[in-house]
Structures are given as structure tokens and as C-alpha cells.
Design a protein around this motif. Structure first.
Motif, PDB file in Angstrom:
ATOM      1  N   VAL A 191     -49.638  66.259  10.505  1.00  0.00           N
ATOM      2  CA  VAL A 191     -48.970  66.765   9.312  1.00  0.00           C
ATOM      3  C   VAL A 191     -50.001  66.863   8.188  1.00  0.00           C
ATOM      4  O   VAL A 191     -51.069  66.241   8.250  1.00  0.00           O
ATOM      5  N   PRO A 192     -49.717  67.648   7.154  1.00  0.00           N
ATOM      6  CA  PRO A 192     -50.670  67.770   6.040  1.00  0.00           C
ATOM      7  C   PRO A 192     -50.955  66.415   5.389  1.00  0.00           C
ATOM      8  O   PRO A 192     -50.048  65.616   5.158  1.00  0.00           O
ATOM      9  N   SER A 193     -52.231  66.171   5.120  1.00  0.00           N
ATOM     10  CA  SER A 193     -52.629  64.910   4.496  1.00  0.00           C
ATOM     11  C   SER A 193     -52.249  64.909   3.013  1.00  0.00           C
ATOM     12  O   SER A 193     -51.908  65.949   2.426  1.00  0.00           O
ATOM     13  N   LEU A 194     -52.325  63.724   2.404  1.00  0.00           N
ATOM     14  CA  LEU A 194     -52.025  63.620   0.973  1.00  0.00           C
ATOM     15  C   LEU A 194     -53.019  64.414   0.148  1.00  0.00           C
ATOM     16  O   LEU A 194     -52.656  65.022  -0.871  1.00  0.00           O
ATOM     17  N   ARG A 197     -52.053  68.084   0.200  1.00  0.00           N
ATOM     18  CA  ARG A 197     -50.887  68.349  -0.628  1.00  0.00           C
ATOM     19  C   ARG A 197     -51.260  68.390  -2.113  1.00  0.00           C
ATOM     20  O   ARG A 197     -50.762  69.229  -2.875  1.00  0.00           O
ATOM     21  N   THR A 198     -52.144  67.469  -2.520  1.00  0.00           N
ATOM     22  CA  THR A 198     -52.532  67.410  -3.928  1.00  0.00           C
ATOM     23  C   THR A 198     -53.357  68.621  -4.328  1.00  0.00           C
ATOM     24  O   THR A 198     -53.215  69.158  -5.441  1.00  0.00           O
ATOM     25  N   ALA A 199     -54.247  69.086  -3.443  1.00  0.00           N
ATOM     26  CA  ALA A 199     -55.152  70.191  -3.769  1.00  0.00           C
ATOM     27  C   ALA A 199     -54.496  71.559  -3.635  1.00  0.00           C
ATOM     28  O   ALA A 199     -55.062  72.564  -4.085  1.00  0.00           O
ATOM     29  N   ALA A 200     -53.329  71.630  -3.062  1.00  0.00           N
ATOM     30  CA  ALA A 200     -52.694  72.927  -2.829  1.00  0.00           C
ATOM     31  C   ALA A 200     -52.134  73.502  -4.120  1.00  0.00           C
ATOM     32  O   ALA A 200     -51.770  72.776  -5.055  1.00  0.00           O
ATOM     33  N   VAL A 201     -52.066  74.813  -4.168  1.00  0.00           N
ATOM     34  CA  VAL A 201     -51.460  75.496  -5.312  1.00  0.00           C
ATOM     35  C   VAL A 201     -49.960  75.209  -5.310  1.00  0.00           C
ATOM     36  O   VAL A 201     -49.383  74.886  -4.266  1.00  0.00           O
ATOM     37  N   PRO A 202     -49.303  75.282  -6.474  1.00  0.00           N
ATOM     38  CA  PRO A 202     -47.867  74.923  -6.529  1.00  0.00           C
ATOM     39  C   PRO A 202     -47.004  75.676  -5.531  1.00  0.00           C
ATOM     40  O   PRO A 202     -46.077  75.093  -4.941  1.00  0.00           O
ATOM     41  N   ALA A 203     -47.270  76.954  -5.330  1.00  0.00           N
ATOM     42  CA  ALA A 203     -46.437  77.725  -4.403  1.00  0.00           C
ATOM     43  C   ALA A 203     -46.568  77.204  -2.972  1.00  0.00           C
ATOM     44  O   ALA A 203     -45.594  77.172  -2.209  1.00  0.00           O
ATOM     45  N   MET A 204     -47.781  76.786  -2.620  1.00  0.00           N
ATOM     46  CA  MET A 204     -48.005  76.285  -1.267  1.00  0.00           C
ATOM     47  C   MET A 204     -47.555  74.839  -1.110  1.00  0.00           C
ATOM     48  O   MET A 204     -47.192  74.406  -0.009  1.00  0.00           O
ATOM     49  N   ARG A 205     -47.537  74.107  -2.232  1.00  0.00           N
ATOM     50  CA  ARG A 205     -47.171  72.695  -2.165  1.00  0.00           C
ATOM     51  C   ARG A 205     -45.709  72.525  -1.733  1.00  0.00           C
ATOM     52  O   ARG A 205     -45.350  71.548  -1.087  1.00  0.00           O
ATOM     53  N   VAL A 207     -44.217  74.291   0.460  1.00  0.00           N
ATOM     54  CA  VAL A 207     -44.213  74.378   1.919  1.00  0.00           C
ATOM     55  C   VAL A 207     -44.748  73.096   2.544  1.00  0.00           C
ATOM     56  O   VAL A 207     -44.177  72.554   3.506  1.00  0.00           O
ATOM     57  N   LEU A 208     -45.828  72.554   1.999  1.00  0.00           N
ATOM     58  CA  LEU A 208     -46.441  71.352   2.560  1.00  0.00           C
ATOM     59  C   LEU A 208     -45.532  70.149   2.409  1.00  0.00           C
ATOM     60  O   LEU A 208     -45.499  69.262   3.274  1.00  0.00           O
ATOM     61  N   ASP A 209     -44.743  70.095   1.344  1.00  0.00           N
ATOM     62  CA  ASP A 209     -43.845  68.959   1.127  1.00  0.00           C
ATOM     63  C   ASP A 209     -42.673  68.957   2.101  1.00  0.00           C
ATOM     64  O   ASP A 209     -41.952  67.952   2.190  1.00  0.00           O
ATOM     65  N   ALA A 210     -42.478  70.073   2.780  1.00  0.00           N
ATOM     66  CA  ALA A 210     -41.407  70.109   3.784  1.00  0.00           C
ATOM     67  C   ALA A 210     -41.766  69.287   5.022  1.00  0.00           C
ATOM     68  O   ALA A 210     -40.878  68.903   5.797  1.00  0.00           O
ATOM     69  N   TYR A 211     -43.069  68.998   5.206  1.00  0.00           N
ATOM     70  CA  TYR A 211     -43.501  68.179   6.321  1.00  0.00           C
ATOM     71  C   TYR A 211     -43.331  66.690   5.991  1.00  0.00           C
ATOM     72  O   TYR A 211     -43.393  66.307   4.821  1.00  0.00           O
ATOM     73  N   PRO A 212     -43.115  65.847   6.987  1.00  0.00           N
ATOM     74  CA  PRO A 212     -43.053  64.408   6.734  1.00  0.00           C
ATOM     75  C   PRO A 212     -44.392  63.898   6.208  1.00  0.00           C
ATOM     76  O   PRO A 212     -45.442  64.502   6.429  1.00  0.00           O
TER      77      PRO A 212
END
Length: 214
Positions: A191-194, A197-205, A207-212
């Protein structure tokens, strides 16, 4: 009297010379180099080949596969307790056989006698009698519930008619088998690491937050 894993006859196929388990194709085994879907199955002389396999990921055409269960077992062809004779021919078939060039697998079921007989069985599994999954134990997860009940029975005897003197010419035999299975699985995946998630742009974040979380 032989032990059969899962109450299925697949392990008996391996005892025949010229038979090899198949890792590819629609069938489960090959006979003398023929295709894995070139085997014929008969139950009391009636073809048990179907248009498609019961397995959801395996298909076949033109009745080239046996009518196996959803777990690819022979329980739907004949129950172990109802089997009188098992035979697999690999060459030199009689005229009534040879519908396909592979093995000819024949099941003959039991019939009733002048004595009433029967039996019942149940094979079960429970998570309390099993070890926890290695990955679940490593991550401190509870043992997932595992429940399996394979139960049934057979009964046979004479058809008692008026004037029955202990010797009948008409018999009956019935067989029933059922399987109830709950078998959860523990899956370890990426799953995406912390940091990601922190470095991702808001729009992509979003999507990443949908993962556990890791």
C-alpha cells in the motif's frame, strides 16, 4: 479403505501407469500424452462429461470435461460411501468406450441388498484446531474463522412388498453428501507509504487515502 484427501478420487488417478497430473489446460490429468480435456467419465455407464467445468476459472466445450464440483472434486459424481467400483482405462478400449482418446474413468455405484444397511459421516475443521496464518500472527491479527463441514450418509435395502419373506428382487440405495465451507484468507499486499501520501498533490492524496495504512 484408502485415505482420500477431501473425499475425492483424484488421488486414485495417480496410481495408474501412464497418468500424470496436468498443470496446464482445462483438465486435471493427462493419459499417455493425450490432452488433459480428452478424458471420458462414466457413472453407471452414463456419461458424466459436461459442456463446461463447475470451476469458475475453467471452461471447456463439447462435453470434454467431467462435471466436477466448484472445488474441482469428484464429490458430485459419486460419494465415497456410495462407490462400489472404480476403474480407469488407458488403452485398448472396448467398443462402448473410446468417445475420447484419453483415459476412460468409470464409477459403479452401490445397490441395495436384502439387508438394510447404512452409514453417516461428518468431517469438520475449526480454527481452534489450526495454527494462525503466519502473516496474521506476525502483524498481531486474530485467527480468521475457518469452518468446514462435509457431511452425509448412505442407506440401502430391499423394497418390502406384501408377501415379503426376506428375499426381495427389488432394492433401493440412496446417497447424500453436502459441504459447508468458510475459508477466509489473509493477504499481504503493498500500500502507499506515509511519505508517498504526504508528498502527493491534493487531488492524488484523495486516491491514496482510500488504501489502508501500512
Amino acid at each position: 479403505n484408502m485415505p482420500l484427501s477431501g473425499r475425492t478420487f483424484q488421488s486414485l488417478f495417480d496410481l495408474t501407469p501412464g497418468v500424470l497430473r496436468s498443470g496446464v489446460g482445462n483438465g486435471q490429468f493427462v493419459v499417455n500424452g493425450q490432452r488433459a480435456d480428452a478424458n471420458s467419465f462414466l457413472v453407471d455407464g452414463v456419461s458424466a462429461n459436461a459442456n463446461v467445468s463447475a470451476a469458475p476459472t475453467v471452461t471447456g466445450v463439447a462435453g470434454t470435461l467431467p462435471s466436477l464440483s466448484v472445488l474441482n472434486t469428484t464429490n458430485t459424481l459419486a460419494s465415497v460411501d456410495a462407490l462400489q467400483e472404480f476403474k480407469i482405462l488407458t488403452s485398448s478400449y472396448a467398443p462402448e468406450l473410446g468417445r475420447t482418446p484419453g483415459g476412460q474413468v468409470s464409477f459403479v455405484t452401490r445397490s441395495g441388498t436384502n439387508t438394510f444397511t447404512g452409514s453417516v459421516f461428518e468431517y469438520f475443521r475449526h480454527e481452534e484446531m489450526e495454527a494462525n496464518d503466519w502473516f496474521a500472527k506476525r502483524d498481531g491479527l486474530p485467527k480468521p474463522p475457518t469452518r468446514q463441514h462435509d457431511f452425509g450418509g448412505v442407506v440401502g435395502g430391499p423394497v418390502v412388498l406384501p408377501g415379503y419373506d426376506g428375499h426381495s428382487r427389488t432394492f433401493f440405495f440412496a446417497s447424500y453428501e453436502a459441504l459447508r465451507l468458510k475459508q477466509p484468507q489473509v493477504v499481504s499486499t503493498v500500500v502507499p507509504s506515509l511519505a508517498t501520501r504526504t508528498a502527493a498533490v491534493p487531488a492524488m492524496r484523495v486516491v491514496l487515502d482510500a488504501y489502508p495504512l501500512p
